[in-house]
Motif scaffolding. Structure first.
Motif, PDB file in Angstrom:
ATOM      1  N   THR A   1      22.436 -18.170  41.873  1.00  0.00           N
ATOM      2  CA  THR A   1      21.554 -19.332  41.708  1.00  0.00           C
ATOM      3  C   THR A   1      20.657 -19.568  42.915  1.00  0.00           C
ATOM      4  N   LEU A   2      20.893 -18.853  44.010  1.00  0.00           N
ATOM      5  CA  LEU A   2      20.162 -19.119  45.249  1.00  0.00           C
ATOM      6  C   LEU A   2      18.781 -18.466  45.230  1.00  0.00           C
ATOM      7  N   PRO A   3      17.797 -19.058  45.912  1.00  0.00           N
ATOM      8  CA  PRO A   3      16.497 -18.396  46.063  1.00  0.00           C
ATOM      9  C   PRO A   3      16.632 -17.154  46.935  1.00  0.00           C
ATOM     10  N   VAL A   4      15.650 -16.289  46.858  1.00  0.00           N
ATOM     11  CA  VAL A   4      15.722 -14.996  47.546  1.00  0.00           C
ATOM     12  C   VAL A   4      15.972 -15.119  49.042  1.00  0.00           C
ATOM     13  N   PRO A   5      15.256 -15.971  49.794  1.00  0.00           N
ATOM     14  CA  PRO A   5      15.514 -16.045  51.244  1.00  0.00           C
ATOM     15  C   PRO A   5      16.957 -16.435  51.563  1.00  0.00           C
ATOM     16  N   GLU A   6      17.502 -17.362  50.748  1.00  0.00           N
ATOM     17  CA  GLU A   6      18.877 -17.791  50.989  1.00  0.00           C
ATOM     18  C   GLU A   6      19.859 -16.669  50.676  1.00  0.00           C
ATOM     19  N   ARG A   7      19.582 -15.897  49.617  1.00  0.00           N
ATOM     20  CA  ARG A   7      20.467 -14.773  49.296  1.00  0.00           C
ATOM     21  C   ARG A   7      20.471 -13.750  50.433  1.00  0.00           C
ATOM     22  N   ARG A   8      19.326 -13.537  51.022  1.00  0.00           N
ATOM     23  CA  ARG A   8      19.264 -12.589  52.136  1.00  0.00           C
ATOM     24  C   ARG A   8      20.094 -13.070  53.323  1.00  0.00           C
ATOM     25  N   ARG A   9      20.061 -14.377  53.595  1.00  0.00           N
ATOM     26  CA  ARG A   9      20.850 -14.913  54.712  1.00  0.00           C
ATOM     27  C   ARG A   9      22.342 -14.749  54.443  1.00  0.00           C
ATOM     28  N   VAL A  10      22.733 -14.999  53.176  1.00  0.00           N
ATOM     29  CA  VAL A  10      24.149 -14.846  52.823  1.00  0.00           C
ATOM     30  C   VAL A  10      24.582 -13.392  52.996  1.00  0.00           C
ATOM     31  N   ALA A  11      23.736 -12.450  52.533  1.00  0.00           N
ATOM     32  CA  ALA A  11      24.082 -11.031  52.616  1.00  0.00           C
ATOM     33  C   ALA A  11      24.232 -10.578  54.067  1.00  0.00           C
ATOM     34  N   ARG A  12      23.384 -11.093  54.957  1.00  0.00           N
ATOM     35  CA  ARG A  12      23.464 -10.690  56.365  1.00  0.00           C
ATOM     36  C   ARG A  12      24.784 -11.139  57.006  1.00  0.00           C
ATOM     37  N   ARG A  13      25.316 -12.262  56.543  1.00  0.00           N
ATOM     38  CA  ARG A  13      26.537 -12.809  57.137  1.00  0.00           C
ATOM     39  C   ARG A  13      27.806 -12.310  56.444  1.00  0.00           C
ATOM     40  N   ALA A  14      27.669 -11.622  55.311  1.00  0.00           N
ATOM     41  CA  ALA A  14      28.838 -11.231  54.512  1.00  0.00           C
ATOM     42  C   ALA A  14      29.591 -10.079  55.159  1.00  0.00           C
ATOM     43  N   SER A  15      30.862  -9.973  54.795  1.00  0.00           N
ATOM     44  CA  SER A  15      31.668  -8.841  55.237  1.00  0.00           C
ATOM     45  C   SER A  15      31.197  -7.584  54.520  1.00  0.00           C
ATOM     46  N   PRO A  16      31.525  -6.385  55.028  1.00  0.00           N
ATOM     47  CA  PRO A  16      31.107  -5.148  54.355  1.00  0.00           C
ATOM     48  C   PRO A  16      31.564  -5.093  52.904  1.00  0.00           C
ATOM     49  N   GLU A  17      32.799  -5.549  52.647  1.00  0.00           N
ATOM     50  CA  GLU A  17      33.309  -5.504  51.276  1.00  0.00           C
ATOM     51  C   GLU A  17      32.510  -6.454  50.375  1.00  0.00           C
ATOM     52  N   LEU A  18      32.269  -7.672  50.879  1.00  0.00           N
ATOM     53  CA  LEU A  18      31.511  -8.633  50.072  1.00  0.00           C
ATOM     54  C   LEU A  18      30.066  -8.181  49.894  1.00  0.00           C
ATOM     55  N   ARG A  19      29.518  -7.518  50.915  1.00  0.00           N
ATOM     56  CA  ARG A  19      28.133  -7.057  50.822  1.00  0.00           C
ATOM     57  C   ARG A  19      27.969  -6.035  49.694  1.00  0.00           C
ATOM     58  N   LEU A  20      28.992  -5.205  49.476  1.00  0.00           N
ATOM     59  CA  LEU A  20      28.927  -4.258  48.364  1.00  0.00           C
ATOM     60  C   LEU A  20      28.861  -4.988  47.023  1.00  0.00           C
ATOM     61  N   ARG A  21      29.659  -6.047  46.908  1.00  0.00           N
ATOM     62  CA  ARG A  21      29.653  -6.812  45.661  1.00  0.00           C
ATOM     63  C   ARG A  21      28.327  -7.570  45.499  1.00  0.00           C
ATOM     64  N   LEU A  22      27.769  -8.034  46.613  1.00  0.00           N
ATOM     65  CA  LEU A  22      26.479  -8.718  46.539  1.00  0.00           C
ATOM     66  C   LEU A  22      25.372  -7.740  46.118  1.00  0.00           C
ATOM     67  N   ALA A  23      25.478  -6.503  46.571  1.00  0.00           N
ATOM     68  CA  ALA A  23      24.490  -5.498  46.162  1.00  0.00           C
ATOM     69  C   ALA A  23      24.562  -5.264  44.658  1.00  0.00           C
ATOM     70  N   TRP A  24      25.791  -5.247  44.139  1.00  0.00           N
ATOM     71  CA  TRP A  24      25.957  -5.100  42.685  1.00  0.00           C
ATOM     72  C   TRP A  24      25.322  -6.288  41.951  1.00  0.00           C
ATOM     73  N   VAL A  25      25.520  -7.498  42.490  1.00  0.00           N
ATOM     74  CA  VAL A  25      24.919  -8.688  41.877  1.00  0.00           C
ATOM     75  C   VAL A  25      23.395  -8.601  41.923  1.00  0.00           C
ATOM     76  N   GLU A  26      22.865  -8.107  43.041  1.00  0.00           N
ATOM     77  CA  GLU A  26      21.409  -7.970  43.154  1.00  0.00           C
ATOM     78  C   GLU A  26      20.874  -7.025  42.079  1.00  0.00           C
ATOM     79  N   ARG A  27      21.595  -5.955  41.800  1.00  0.00           N
ATOM     80  CA  ARG A  27      21.178  -5.042  40.733  1.00  0.00           C
ATOM     81  C   ARG A  27      21.195  -5.754  39.380  1.00  0.00           C
ATOM     82  N   GLN A  28      22.216  -6.579  39.162  1.00  0.00           N
ATOM     83  CA  GLN A  28      22.295  -7.326  37.907  1.00  0.00           C
ATOM     84  C   GLN A  28      21.142  -8.317  37.788  1.00  0.00           C
ATOM     85  N   ILE A  29      20.836  -8.995  38.882  1.00  0.00           N
ATOM     86  CA  ILE A  29      19.722  -9.951  38.871  1.00  0.00           C
ATOM     87  C   ILE A  29      18.417  -9.222  38.557  1.00  0.00           C
ATOM     88  N   ALA A  30      18.227  -8.070  39.169  1.00  0.00           N
ATOM     89  CA  ALA A  30      17.009  -7.293  38.937  1.00  0.00           C
ATOM     90  C   ALA A  30      16.921  -6.850  37.482  1.00  0.00           C
TER      91      ALA A  30
END
Length: 515
Positions: free
Chosen positions: A18-47
């Motif tokens: 639900t977050l806007p793109v700039p906020e999603r980028r900030r979350v991804a930068r702070r995420a753990s490596p494991e969570l970042r992989l899941r966020l990348a999967w979510v980004e593919r789904q959003i796309a």
């Protein structure tokens, strides 16, 4: 077993969507490596959720081509998936990606977004529709884990398949064939005619129309949408007939190979190519020379031209056309602006014809502009006066069969308004020549057509709508307003008594300097 940590992470992922793109980028930068992989999967789904083109880019790893005209088809799918009930007609030239986007990536994306909906696809031949269905089926099967949908076991034929554990699916058929089974939420028709021969046959056109009414429309859900993507081959093809029968129901997106008007859907200027990265204006010039005028105007420009046989013939127009640059070396002895006012019936072809034309002293005629359109009285009056100022016209020629006094008054008031705005360049108001069209339309049109046949009339540039009206008109048909305006203008110019030098000489010498 689902753990509290998994639940917490799922909640984060849902919120992340639900977050806007700039906020999603900030979350991804702070995420753990494991969570970042899941966020990348979510980004593919959003796309992939975004549009058919975006989904195609993800699944092909950026290899699928994208262009502004394909964005238009994507937006149509987005609106339909969001719940709008639309009837959309898209016309564009070959090799522009219309079938791949409309009949392949579009259905994949739509069924992913709406897996409980039924998608119906038809084309001029069953085998072509089945090819599209097979491609959609194989793509869903190949990318099922990524797409989040799969096909039901035992229901995976190329021309009919269902989404597993959901109510949706797809069915394909050739135009004229059966479309059995449940209703459709979306019906896409991709090229209902094979080519010019099919579209030129009245029997085949009637067959397609009957199929449209008795088969396709009867399978559509109450809030179902229709997407018709095709090439225009005939004025009475499926698109042409729909626009005559129900013009107000359709969104028309006309995308010629080379832009024809300033109100192009892509914002192109006249002459600009649809997809210059693939085919630029020079490429299209070579194609036009190779395929001939009729195929060029139908297949590439979506302006169907008839076979010869009417009062006008194509060769008379095309063989004597000149460019605006060439006109600069020609001295015109007279210029007029002709107006054929709308009859006020409010139909699809209910336009005000506004055509400017000129002649030389040696009897050559030039159609200078076609500014016809569905104008109100104030709008057409101003448009006609502006054209007269720009071209330094000496007369207005106006058909006065209906409301003659009012028509004359509209011009006078429009001219006076321009004078108050200092927009007339100090020129006197052109004389108003009133025409009462007592003769039959054929008697008025044929002398002008003879001037064309003799090579005496030259169109300055291309005026597709006017030219189509001319060559499609047959005696007995209602004559369209653009054509009538052109006939009035050229008739006035061809009349020896209307040269401005004889019985109707101008006392103010407005023709001084013209030869």
């Amino acid at each position: 077993m689902t753990t509290p940590t998994d639940l917490a992470e799922d909640a984060v992922l849902q919120h992340y969507r639900t977050l806007p793109v700039p906020e999603r980028r900030r979350v991804a930068r702070r995420a753990s490596p494991e969570l970042r992989l899941r966020l990348a999967w979510v980004e593919r789904q959003i796309a992939m959720d975004r549009s058919p083109g975006s989904l195609a880019a993800v699944l092909t790893e950026g290899k699928e081509m994208q262009a502004p005209h394909l964005d238009i088809i994507d937006r149509v799918y987005q609106r339909i998936a969001a719940g709008e009930r639309l009837k959309v007609m898209v016309t564009m030239p070959p090799r522009a990606g219309k079938s791949r986007r409309t009949s392949r990536w579009g259905p994949v994306w739509y069924l992913r977004r709406q897996p409980d909906h039924r998608f119906m696809l038809a084309s001029y031949a069953a085998h072509l529709a089945d090819d599209h269905g097979r491609w959609v089926r194989n793509t869903i099967t190949e990318h099922a884990p990524t797409l989040g949908i799969s096909l039901k076991y035992g229901s995976q034929a190329a021309n009919r398949f269902d989404i597993d554990r959901r109510d949706g699916g797809m069915v394909t058929a050739g135009v004229g064939g059966a479309l059995t089974g449940r209703g459709a939420h979306v019906a896409a028709v991709d090229d209902p005619f094979k080519g010019a021969e099919d579209a030129g046959s009245p029997t085949q056109r009637d067959r397609v129309w009957d199929w449209w009414q008795s088969v396709l429309l009867t399978r559509l859900e109450p809030q179902g949408s229709v997407l018709l993507v095709n090439t225009r081959w005939d004025d009475d093809d499926l698109s042409g007939r729909l626009l005559k029968e129900e013009p107000e129901e359709w969104i028309v997106i006309d995308l010629p190979a080379l832009a024809l008007t300033a109100d192009d859907p892509l914002g192109r200027q006249p002459g600009e190519a649809l997809w210059p990265e693939r085919y630029n204006a020079d490429d299209y010039a070579r194609i036009r020379k190779s395929v001939g005028e009729r195929v060029w105007w139908s297949l590439y420009q979506q302006q169907p031209r008839p076979l010869e046989g009417g009062v006008w013939q194509w060769a008379w127009i095309t063989a004597n056309r000149i460019s605006p640059a060439a006109l600069r070396g020609i001295d015109l002895s007279r210029i007029v602006v002709a107006i054929d006012p709308s009859g006020g019936a409010g139909g699809a072809n209910d336009e005000t014809g506004i055509v400017a034309a000129g002649r030389t002293a040696d009897g050559q005629y030039y159609v200078l502009e076609d500014r016809s359109g569905r104008h109100g009285a104030n709008a057409w009056g101003r448009e006609a006066c502006l054209r007269a100022v720009e071209l330094r016209a000496d007369a207005f020629v106006v058909e006065t069969n209906f409301g003659g006094d009012m028509t004359k008054q509209v011009l006078i008031q429009a001219w006076q308004e321009l004078e108050r705005q200092d927009a007339t360049a100090g020129m006197p108001m052109p004389r108003i020549v009133e025409v009462v069209a007592k003769q039959g339309k054929r008697l008025r049109a044929e002398p002008i057509a003879q001037l064309y046949e003799q090579g005496l009339v030259h169109h300055v540039g291309e005026w597709p709508t006017l030219e189509t009206q001319m060559v499609t008109w047959l005696p007995g048909m209602d004559s369209p307003d653009r054509m009538d305006a052109a006939v009035h203008a050229l008739t006035e110019l061809a009349d020896p008594a209307s040269t401005g030098l004889g019985t109707v000489a101008y006392q103010d010498q407005r023709l001084r300097g013209r030869r």
